[in-house]
Design a protein around this motif. Structure first.
Motif, short mmCIF file in Angstrom:
data_model
loop_
_atom_site.label_atom_id
_atom_site.label_comp_id
_atom_site.label_asym_id
_atom_site.label_seq_id
_atom_site.Cartn_x
_atom_site.Cartn_y
_atom_site.Cartn_z
N MET A 274 1.24 15.26 4.80
CA MET A 274 -0.13 15.19 4.09
C MET A 274 -1.13 15.86 5.07
O MET A 274 -0.92 16.04 6.28
N PRO A 275 -2.07 16.38 4.58
CA PRO A 275 -3.21 17.01 5.12
C PRO A 275 -4.05 16.02 6.14
O PRO A 275 -4.11 14.78 5.79
N GLU A 276 -4.64 16.39 7.12
CA GLU A 276 -5.28 15.52 8.22
C GLU A 276 -4.43 14.70 9.17
O GLU A 276 -4.46 15.22 10.32
N MET A 277 -3.69 14.03 8.41
CA MET A 277 -2.85 13.01 9.10
C MET A 277 -1.55 12.63 8.51
O MET A 277 -1.51 12.53 7.43
N ASN A 278 -0.54 13.04 9.23
CA ASN A 278 0.69 12.91 8.58
C ASN A 278 1.31 11.37 8.62
O ASN A 278 0.51 10.45 9.03
N LEU B 194 0.85 -1.21 0.16
CA LEU B 194 -0.07 0.14 0.02
C LEU B 194 0.89 1.29 -0.05
O LEU B 194 1.61 1.38 0.93
N TYR B 195 0.72 2.04 -1.02
CA TYR B 195 1.63 3.23 -0.88
C TYR B 195 0.45 4.64 -0.88
O TYR B 195 -0.44 4.73 -1.52
N VAL B 196 0.91 5.35 0.33
CA VAL B 196 0.16 6.65 0.52
C VAL B 196 0.51 7.94 0.15
O VAL B 196 1.86 8.06 0.75
N ASP B 197 0.19 8.54 -0.48
CA ASP B 197 0.60 9.99 -0.93
C ASP B 197 -0.25 10.84 -1.22
O ASP B 197 -1.35 10.53 -2.04
N ASP B 198 -0.42 12.27 -0.96
CA ASP B 198 -1.52 13.11 -1.51
C ASP B 198 -1.44 13.68 -2.71
O ASP B 198 -2.20 14.25 -3.39
N GLU B 199 -0.24 13.34 -3.47
CA GLU B 199 0.00 13.79 -4.80
C GLU B 199 -0.43 12.73 -5.74
O GLU B 199 0.44 11.57 -5.81
#
Lengths: 125, 402
Positions: free
Chosen positions: A58-62, A8-13
């Motif tokens: 990231m917004p909300e939660m880093n 799982l990869y999480v990134d806001d971009e």
């Protein structure tokens, strides 16, 4: 042939998510999320992730906050940070407490991440 | 007033042209009546021992006979015994066949008293002047001392001011770099993300082409990818370097082995060193405890060694020496090279951010200013000595515990 592991990869971009998938889809099964909350939902819906890699800012939660939450439920997953920042106190603290296995810097070289993942999965320290 | 030459006693006659009044004045002076005074001799009108006075008078008479005239001051005596001062002008005269002495008497008691008073005043004045002079001298002395002190204080203040200005200059430089670091840390993330797009995109595109076009075509476009990757690498280097300006906190410091750090640097740079350069090491055996941020010190020595390597154009030598100065609790690391040296002009700018003499792309111009910042954060010192065409030495001192 061995079954591909789930990452799982999480990134806001969005671009980062797309590139990450393209770079690693041959080796791994990549799922992506645009936020920590979305990441937690994906972890909930699919229960067999080996690796989670998250952006830091990231917004909300880093990234570290997201990983801490995820770890409460999924202790066997190996967690990583992939950040545009130099190492920060929060990251080095997380490294010390073994909340994350390692951290990668953007811009990353794909082979470095690949090697690290293999090292963590197959030669557990 | 006249007194006739006599053997005994005084003969009073009326004064020429003055009449009775002169006689009256004379009588009043002595307090006798005319009759009383006629029977008195000069000794009785004088104050003091009569015998001595008589002797004196004889001498005076002789003197007048010789000189013709004499003027003197005399202590006279009133009828009631009170002494008073008179001035006597004596003159030898001849009236008919008589040799006479004419004496003009003047009461000068007041004058005498005035003179005494004046003398007293004068003495008092002298004393006053002396006293005032002494006071002035003392005041002057005090002023002199104060002046000397002030001069001394002025010098001290000037020295302190200069030191302060130096420190301020250093502080400004350090602050400038620190804010540069802060700014860099802020923008690093924003720059690294787009750089990530580029680098990720290049790798993904390269993978795709490698698998989907003929090798000879791929070989043709490969330099383009390499160029993009090199561009990203340089941009990343700058961003990473700027980030290094950020402060090193004390709790980021740990026990370090300086020789291990230096050896690691040498290993990292070995591919640049081995062909043309002889590397010599002189490490101290003396025990010491260095507390530092290993990663940052590593960066400092990489920067310095890399500069030394670049300074050697054909062949040369690099010397790494360490020394412990126990008394000052310092560890000294001296890195010298036999390279082309640095001009005085460039030496002054060596710690300026972005100052470089290297070709475009070969150096960011940040290495030494970052090194300075790191050494400052460790309460150490960094010094450069260089002679053009002879070589350069860099001396770093770091505080240690014995």
């Amino acid at each position: 042939m061995e079954k591909k592991i789930n990452i799982l990869y999480v990134d806001d971009e969005q671009i980062n998510l797309q590139l990450f998938s393209m770079l690693f889809e041959k080796k791994f099964n990549i799922l992506t999320a645009l936020s920590g909350n979305e990441g937690l939902n994906i972890l909930e819906s699919k229960n067999d992730f080996s690796i989670v890699i998250s952006d830091m800012k990231m917004p909300e939660m880093n990234g570290i906050e997201f990983i801490k939450k995820a770890r409460e439920k999924y202790k066997n997953i190996r967690y990583f940070i992939l950040t545009g920042f130099e190492i920060t106190k929060e990251i080095s603290e997380a490294l010390k407490q073994k909340i994350i296995c390692s951290y990668f810097k953007k811009p990353f070289i794909p082979i470095d991440i690949e090697k690290k993942i293999e090292e963590v999965l197959y030669n557990k320290p | 007033m006249k007194s006739k030459k006599f053997k005994n006693g005084i003969v009073l006659t009326g004064g020429i042209g003055t009449g009775k009044s002169t006689v009256a004045l004379f009588l009043k002076m002595y307090g006798y009546t005319r009759d009383e005074i006629s029977n008195l001799n000069p000794e009785q009108l004088s104050y003091g021992n009569k015998k001595i006075i008589k002797e004196k008078r004889k001498k005076i008479v002789k003197e007048i006979i010789n000189k013709g005239k004499l003027s003197l001051e005399w202590r006279a005596q009133k009828k009631d015994g009170t002494p008073f001062w008179i001035n006597v002008d004596l003159k030898k005269i001849k009236i008919g066949n008589n040799n006479l002495i004419l004496s003009i008497i003047k009461d000068i008691t007041q004058q005498k008293e005035d003179a005494i008073q004046l003398k007293l005043y004068r003495n008092h004045l002298k004393e006053l002047v002396a006293e005032k002079t002494k006071q002035l001298e003392q005041a002057n002395e005090t002023l002199k001392i104060t002046n000397d002190n002030l001069q001394l204080q002025k010098e001290e203040v000037l020295a302190a001011l200069e030191e302060l200005q130096n420190m301020q200059q250093q502080l400004i430089q350090t602050e400038k770099l620190a804010s540069l670091g802060l700014l860099a840390a802020g923008v690093a993330h924003e720059i690294n993300n787009p750089l990530n797009f580029i680098q990720g995109g290049v790798y993904a595109a390269e993978n795709y082409l490698q698998q989907n076009i003929e090798t000879k075509h791929y070989e043709e476009v490969k330099p383009l990818f390499e160029g993009i990757k090199e561009g990203v690498r340089r941009a990343t280097d700058i961003v990473t370097s700027l980030n290094q300006y950020s402060r090193t906190d004390d709790h980021d410091k740990e026990k370090c082995d300086i020789h291990q750090i230096l050896d690691n640097c040498v290993v990292m740079l070995n591919h640049q060193i081995k062909r043309k350069i002889i590397l010599k090491k002189e490490y101290t055996d003396e025990k010491h405890e260095l507390r530092a941020n290993e990663g940052k010190l590593h960066q400092v020595f990489i920067n310095i060694l890399q500069n030394a390597i670049h300074a050697i154009e054909s062949e040369g030598e690099i010397n790494i020496k360490t020394k412990v100065i126990k008394d000052e609790k310092k560890l000294i690391v001296k890195i010298s090279d036999t390279g082309k040296g640095i001009s005085q002009q460039n030496l002054e700018k060596i710690f300026d951010p972005f100052f470089t003499t290297k070709d475009v792309g070969k150096g960011t111009g940040l290495g030494m200013s970052i090194s300075l910042q790191i050494i400052n954060d460790h309460n150490g010192e960094i010094k450069y000595n260089s002679v053009e065409n002879k070589g350069t030495e860099v001396i770093i001192s770091l505080p240690i515990k014995n």
